[in-house]
Design a protein around this motif. Structure first.
Motif, PDB file in Angstrom:
ATOM      1  N   TYR A  69     -42.599  41.612   2.075  1.00  0.00           N
ATOM      2  CA  TYR A  69     -41.891  40.665   2.927  1.00  0.00           C
ATOM      3  C   TYR A  69     -42.819  39.518   3.333  1.00  0.00           C
ATOM      4  CZ  TYR A  69     -39.051  44.867   3.091  1.00  0.00           C
ATOM      5  OH  TYR A  69     -38.323  45.959   2.733  1.00  0.00           O
ATOM      6  N   THR A  70     -42.213  38.455   3.764  1.00  0.00           N
ATOM      7  CA  THR A  70     -42.981  37.263   4.136  1.00  0.00           C
ATOM      8  C   THR A  70     -43.735  37.491   5.451  1.00  0.00           C
ATOM      9  OG1 THR A  70     -41.132  36.324   5.382  1.00  0.00           O
ATOM     10  CG2 THR A  70     -41.247  35.820   3.024  1.00  0.00           C
ATOM     11  N   ALA A  71     -44.686  36.617   5.703  1.00  0.00           N
ATOM     12  CA  ALA A  71     -45.452  36.710   6.954  1.00  0.00           C
ATOM     13  C   ALA A  71     -44.534  36.547   8.157  1.00  0.00           C
ATOM     14  CB  ALA A  71     -46.545  35.644   6.975  1.00  0.00           C
ATOM     15  N   CYS A  72     -43.510  35.730   8.014  1.00  0.00           N
ATOM     16  CA  CYS A  72     -42.559  35.536   9.112  1.00  0.00           C
ATOM     17  C   CYS A  72     -41.828  36.830   9.433  1.00  0.00           C
ATOM     18  CB  CYS A  72     -41.570  34.437   8.736  1.00  0.00           C
ATOM     19  SG  CYS A  72     -40.274  34.152   9.949  1.00  0.00           S
ATOM     20  N   VAL A  73     -41.341  37.529   8.396  1.00  0.00           N
ATOM     21  CA  VAL A  73     -40.615  38.783   8.604  1.00  0.00           C
ATOM     22  C   VAL A  73     -41.541  39.839   9.184  1.00  0.00           C
ATOM     23  CG1 VAL A  73     -39.434  40.679   7.413  1.00  0.00           C
ATOM     24  CG2 VAL A  73     -38.902  38.304   6.819  1.00  0.00           C
ATOM     25  N   ARG A  74     -42.746  39.956   8.642  1.00  0.00           N
ATOM     26  CA  ARG A  74     -43.692  40.958   9.153  1.00  0.00           C
ATOM     27  C   ARG A  74     -44.039  40.687  10.616  1.00  0.00           C
ATOM     28  NH1 ARG A  74     -46.365  39.919   4.134  1.00  0.00           N
ATOM     29  NH2 ARG A  74     -48.030  38.831   5.249  1.00  0.00           N
ATOM     30  N   ASP A 106     -43.439  23.020   6.099  1.00  0.00           N
ATOM     31  CA  ASP A 106     -43.161  23.682   4.825  1.00  0.00           C
ATOM     32  C   ASP A 106     -42.048  24.709   4.946  1.00  0.00           C
ATOM     33  OD1 ASP A 106     -45.286  22.222   3.836  1.00  0.00           O
ATOM     34  OD2 ASP A 106     -46.745  23.802   4.295  1.00  0.00           O
ATOM     35  N   GLN A 107     -41.442  24.838   6.091  1.00  0.00           N
ATOM     36  CA  GLN A 107     -40.457  25.886   6.313  1.00  0.00           C
ATOM     37  C   GLN A 107     -39.060  25.423   5.938  1.00  0.00           C
ATOM     38  OE1 GLN A 107     -40.757  27.058  10.383  1.00  0.00           O
ATOM     39  NE2 GLN A 107     -42.572  28.306  10.092  1.00  0.00           N
ATOM     40  N   HIS A 108     -38.207  26.409   5.725  1.00  0.00           N
ATOM     41  CA  HIS A 108     -36.789  26.152   5.536  1.00  0.00           C
ATOM     42  C   HIS A 108     -36.226  25.546   6.826  1.00  0.00           C
ATOM     43  CE1 HIS A 108     -32.524  26.986   4.831  1.00  0.00           C
ATOM     44  NE2 HIS A 108     -32.829  27.164   3.548  1.00  0.00           N
ATOM     45  N   LEU A 161     -35.436  28.104   9.443  1.00  0.00           N
ATOM     46  CA  LEU A 161     -36.625  28.701  10.062  1.00  0.00           C
ATOM     47  C   LEU A 161     -37.265  27.742  11.050  1.00  0.00           C
ATOM     48  CD1 LEU A 161     -38.287  30.496   7.001  1.00  0.00           C
ATOM     49  CD2 LEU A 161     -36.927  31.494   8.823  1.00  0.00           C
ATOM     50  N   SER A 162     -37.257  26.458  10.729  1.00  0.00           N
ATOM     51  CA  SER A 162     -37.785  25.476  11.682  1.00  0.00           C
ATOM     52  C   SER A 162     -36.961  25.471  12.957  1.00  0.00           C
ATOM     53  CB  SER A 162     -37.777  24.081  11.042  1.00  0.00           C
ATOM     54  OG  SER A 162     -38.604  24.056   9.896  1.00  0.00           O
ATOM     55  N   GLU A 163     -35.650  25.679  12.831  1.00  0.00           N
ATOM     56  CA  GLU A 163     -34.789  25.733  14.005  1.00  0.00           C
ATOM     57  C   GLU A 163     -35.069  26.984  14.829  1.00  0.00           C
ATOM     58  OE1 GLU A 163     -31.741  24.099  16.430  1.00  0.00           O
ATOM     59  OE2 GLU A 163     -32.844  23.290  14.722  1.00  0.00           O
ATOM     60  N   ILE A 164     -35.343  28.108  14.147  1.00  0.00           N
ATOM     61  CA  ILE A 164     -35.645  29.359  14.852  1.00  0.00           C
ATOM     62  C   ILE A 164     -36.928  29.219  15.652  1.00  0.00           C
ATOM     63  CG2 ILE A 164     -36.382  31.752  14.520  1.00  0.00           C
ATOM     64  CD1 ILE A 164     -34.481  31.929  12.194  1.00  0.00           C
ATOM     65  N   PHE A 165     -37.951  28.699  15.012  1.00  0.00           N
ATOM     66  CA  PHE A 165     -39.254  28.613  15.661  1.00  0.00           C
ATOM     67  C   PHE A 165     -39.389  27.305  16.427  1.00  0.00           C
ATOM     68  CE2 PHE A 165     -40.268  31.631  12.194  1.00  0.00           C
ATOM     69  CZ  PHE A 165     -40.659  32.689  12.982  1.00  0.00           C
TER      70      PHE A 165
END
Length: 861
Positions: A574-579, A634-636, A639-643
């Motif tokens: 899984y990605t670093a974000c998911v982990r 570099d994010q989707h 994901l930019s909206e989440i973070f």
């Protein structure tokens, strides 16, 4: 005037400059460009010519050459500026020559694109702009030409100033501020003929960029009235590029100034702005490219007003609230809903911008929130609540930006709006037609549609709908314990209804997360889910678990859930974000765990993390997610909206302070040490049994691994060091207690001495009393002298002595009682420390004992 002398001096001094610049820019080190000689020849004719037509002809030829050749531009910049500036000063009566001079300046400042030469090459147009704008006197000269009657003189002057702004913006801004009435002259051009007006509008647009002082002067000169007058003349949103320029100028003026926003509201109001946003319902295919740009500019104006000004400016929030209220009073919500929700034929960028404006309009504004909650959209018979329609956009759109914009509306609606959250949460319940995915969603309540989307992954594998519904649900329950508990009580049928069991919504969401993870691991590239699905669902779990022990308990009801979250946090699949987000979920299961049930309490979760991930690896996950959050470019987009900053701050606020964390970690380590001690004891017993049985059997299952042995040795070493520190502390405490005991012993001796002195004083009083009795008897026997009532005197003296003695004795007894209590406590503590109390107290007070009654009797005798 002797032009030949003037030109020869200029040519002589500028020739070397021209050649040097030409070599620097073009690399022509040995060959002088033909254009250079032509430029020099034309300038000579212009400067020294005596025939007006020849001078004008030379000016025309020079302008054509400069417009086509970069070398000619450079040569003209080196030699021609003083000559043409002098014409603008001295030859204004020759209008045609002045026009040619201005047009030549414009050509010299206009870049010429060429495929030859390196791209880093210096542009002659930029060099010329720098030369012309270096002197404030030159700018003042150009501004004076705007008062000339000739149309082309004013037109070319405006073009020349615009070209200067393009290449030397800061320098020209500073120069115009120094020139008296410089801004006023430019503002007057807005009332000139259309072509000049449009050029002046473009010039002011450039001029007001990030120039606060110029913005103030322009606003003071009444630019708002002129802007909206032009927009009205051009036909509002149906106008051309001029409307676009007007809105860009307007946005420059209000972007960083709350005061300018207030002035706009007080002078013009928002009615002209609303007029730009008005469109006819059902005007399909009427959104031309220019109209779309104009509407986007107007929506950008609305967005700036709803921001209230820069965050650093005082009064920003008050101005923001005032703008929200004023815009709502103009029914702007209806126009925004028509653009963003009902006009599905409108361009995507326009719909997204309108949705974001809806969110900003209602953000933390109770009146506007209520208005949106009550608002309906559509036409009969297809009328539905506005929030339902926006949620439908979230579920059906195939465009990520539109999903993000519609989700932003719910984010703003739920922020600091517990009543609104409770209203939406109250509708969340299974619908009788929950399993019918083909039925019209508009006939179902908002919450039922939400639940249907959440379980859509079980019905048709629609992970996208489940993800988007999870995002909306996270807004509904955020910071609202009542909504969290309400949704937690909802039970859904299991994917196999024949078993007759139900499960909480939270369990179903974890199931959706596992489905998304399993799909992510497949090799089918065409079936890969979006990279934001798992992070969005994990964000929902984090928001749900924080400050909600019931949700933590519900999640941990099944050990499968904990094991799965641990796998997400540990696996490199899984990605670093998911982990990182999975690690945050595990942290919430510890911090907000109120369970005392073994296997589901905070220590059980910590044990599982330690055994299956390792504490070092676990804490590294937080560092990974921080690094992932910093690389937002570099994010989707989702994901930019989440973070966003709000969620990041939310994660920080959910953490423990250092003291609480250290305390919790200490408790955890102590528990681990105790378990390791138990393990060592069991291992010792097994070793003894093996020795006793001769090692006939071997149970390797109880043999610790080398890694575990190292952990045990380290734990025992730390425990030994802790015991040593505890012994030292006890020794220090023992010394302190012994010192206090000595102080109490000395005090006891002093009190006993005081008691002895008091007793002696009492005996003296008795002896004095006896002596007085004897004297009274002697007097009675003599009979010659009347005597007083001796018995009364004696009684009075005795009473007074007894009162004094009794008071002093009572005080002494109270002190003795307090000291006795302290001695008993100290004796108990010394006994706990292993000291022989009797030995310590032996002999205390022997040498200062109070005399007994027999001794007193002997003394009396």
């Amino acid at each position: 005037m002797d032009r030949s002398i003037n030109f020869r001096g200029i040519a002589g001094s500028a020739g070397n400059i021209m050649q040097g610049m030409g070599k620097f820019v073009f690399g022509n080190e040995g060959i002088e460009s033909k254009e250079d000689s032509y430029v020099e020849r034309y300038l000579d004719r212009i400067s020294n010519g005596t025939i007006p037509d020849d001078r004008r002809s030379a000016m025309t030829e020079l302008q054509s050459l400069v417009a086509e050749s970069r070398s000619a531009q450079m040569s003209f910049g080196a030699m021609g500026f003083p000559i043409l500036l002098n014409i603008l000063k001295e030859d204004r009566e020759d209008v045609e020559l002045v026009r040619g001079a201005l047009e030549t300046f414009v050509s010299a400042l206009t870049p010429i694109e060429t495929s030859q030469g390196p791209k880093t090459e210096v542009q002659p147009a930029s060099v010329n702009s720098d030369l012309l704008s270096r002197e404030t006197e030159n700018i003042s000269l150009l501004l004076s030409l705007l008062s000339e009657e000739d149309f082309y003189v004013r037109y070319y002057t405006i073009q020349l100033l615009t070209a200067l702004l393009t290449n030397s913006l800061k320098r020209l801004q500073e120069a115009i501020l120094l020139i008296p009435r410089g801004i006023t002259v430019l503002m007057d051009m807005l009332m000139d003929r259309e072509v000049i007006r449009n050029e002046a509008l473009l010039l002011l647009t450039y001029l007001t960029r990030d120039a606060e002082e110029i913005q103030k002067i322009v606003v003071f000169e009444g630019v708002f009235e002129k802007i909206f007058s032009i927009i009205r003349e051009e036909g509002y949103s149906d106008g051309g590029v001029v409307v676009q320029d007007c809105l860009e100028l307007l946005n420059n003026l209000i972007r960083h100034s709350a005061s300018n926003q207030m002035l706009l509201k007080e002078t013009m109001g928002f009615d002209p702005l609303i007029s730009i946003l008005k469109i006819r319902r059902g005007s399909a295919f009427n959104f031309t490219q220019q109209k779309t740009v104009n509407l986007l500019g107007a929506l950008n104006t609305v967005e700036l007003l709803l921001m209230g000004g820069p965050s650093s400016e005082a009064g920003k929030d008050a101005n923001k609230n005032a703008n929200q209220t004023a815009l709502a009073q103009k029914n702007i919500l209806d126009h925004l809903l028509l653009l963003g929700v009902e006009s599905q034929w409108a361009p995507v960028a326009l719909r997204c911008m309108a949705l974001r404006c809806i969110g900003n309009l209602v953000l933390r504004n109770p009146q506007n929130l209520d208005s949106l909650a009550r608002k309906h959209v559509g036409e009969e018979p297809h009328v539905q609540p506005a929030l339902n329609a926006i949620f439908s956009i979230i579920l059906r759109t195939s465009i990520t930006q539109e999903f993000v914009a519609a989700d932003y509306v719910f984010k703003c609606f739920c922020e600091r709006n517990p009543n609104g959250q409770a209203l939406l949460a109250s509708t969340i319940a299974p619908h009788p037609n929950q399993g019918d995915t083909h039925g019209p969603a508009s006939d179902m309540p908002f919450g039922s549609v939400l639940l249907q989307a959440l379980v859509s992954s079980d019905v048709n594998g629609d992970m996208e709908a489940c993800c988007r519904a999870s995002s909306v649900l996270s807004h509904i329950i955020k910071d609202n314990l009542q909504s969290k508990d309400h949704v937690l009580q909802i039970q859904l049928e299991t994917p196999t209804p024949s078993l007759g069991r139900t499960e909480p919504v939270l369990h179903r969401i974890v199931t959706c997360l596992s489905i998304a993870a399993s799909t992510d691991g497949e090799n089918d590239q065409n079936n890969q889910p979006e990279p934001y699905i798992q992070p969005v669902i994990l964000r929902l779990l984090i928001i749900w678990l924080v400050d909600c022990s019931n949700a933590v308990n519900c999640l941990l009801e099944s050990a499968v859930h904990l094991n799965y979250i641990i796998e997400l946090a540990s696996s490199k699949r899984y990605t670093a974000c998911v982990r990182g987000l999975a690690a945050v979920v595990l942290g919430a299961c510890i911090l907000y765990n109120a369970s005392r049930e073994k296997g589901r309490d905070a220590f059980a979760v910590a044990d599982a993390i330690s055994q299956k991930i390792g504490l070092t690896t676990y804490f590294l996950r937080f560092q990974e997610i921080e690094e992932d959050e910093t690389n937002k470019d570099d994010q989707h987009p989702v994901l930019s909206e989440i973070f966003d900053s709000q969620f990041v701050n939310f994660l920080k606020e959910a953490g423990e302070v250092d003291g609480e964390y250290i305390k919790r970690l200490k408790s955890f380590v102590e528990k681990q040490c105790n378990e390791m001690q138990d393990l060592l004891a069991r291992n010792a017993m097994l070793a003894e049994e093996l020795v006793r049985t001769g090692g006939a059997t071997t149970d390797t299952s109880h043999k610790p691994s080398s890694g575990r042995e190292r952990v045990q040795i380290e734990a025992l070493r730390q425990e030994l060091e802790g015991a040593k520190r505890q012994i030292e502390a006890l020794k220090a405490e023992k010394s302190q207690i012994e010192a206090e005991a000595n102080n109490q012993r000395n005090l006891s001796v002093k009190l006993e001495s005081d008691l002895k002195s008091l007793s002696e004083a009492y005996n003296s009083i008795e002896q004095a009393n006896y002596r007085l009795d004897a004297e009274v008897k002697t007097l009675r026997q003599g009979g010659s002298v009347p005597y007083p009532d001796v018995e009364a005197i004696k009684a009075q003296a005795k009473e007074e002595a007894e009162k004094d003695s009794e008071a002093e004795l009572n005080d002494l007894l109270v002190c003795l009682g307090q000291e006795q209590t302290k001695v008993e406590k100290l004796s108990t503590r010394l006994a706990e420390l292993g000291e022989d109390v009797d030995t310590l107290l032996q002999g205390i007070g022997d040498d200062t004992a109070i005399p007994d009654d027999d001794d007193e009797d002997e003394d009396e005798e």
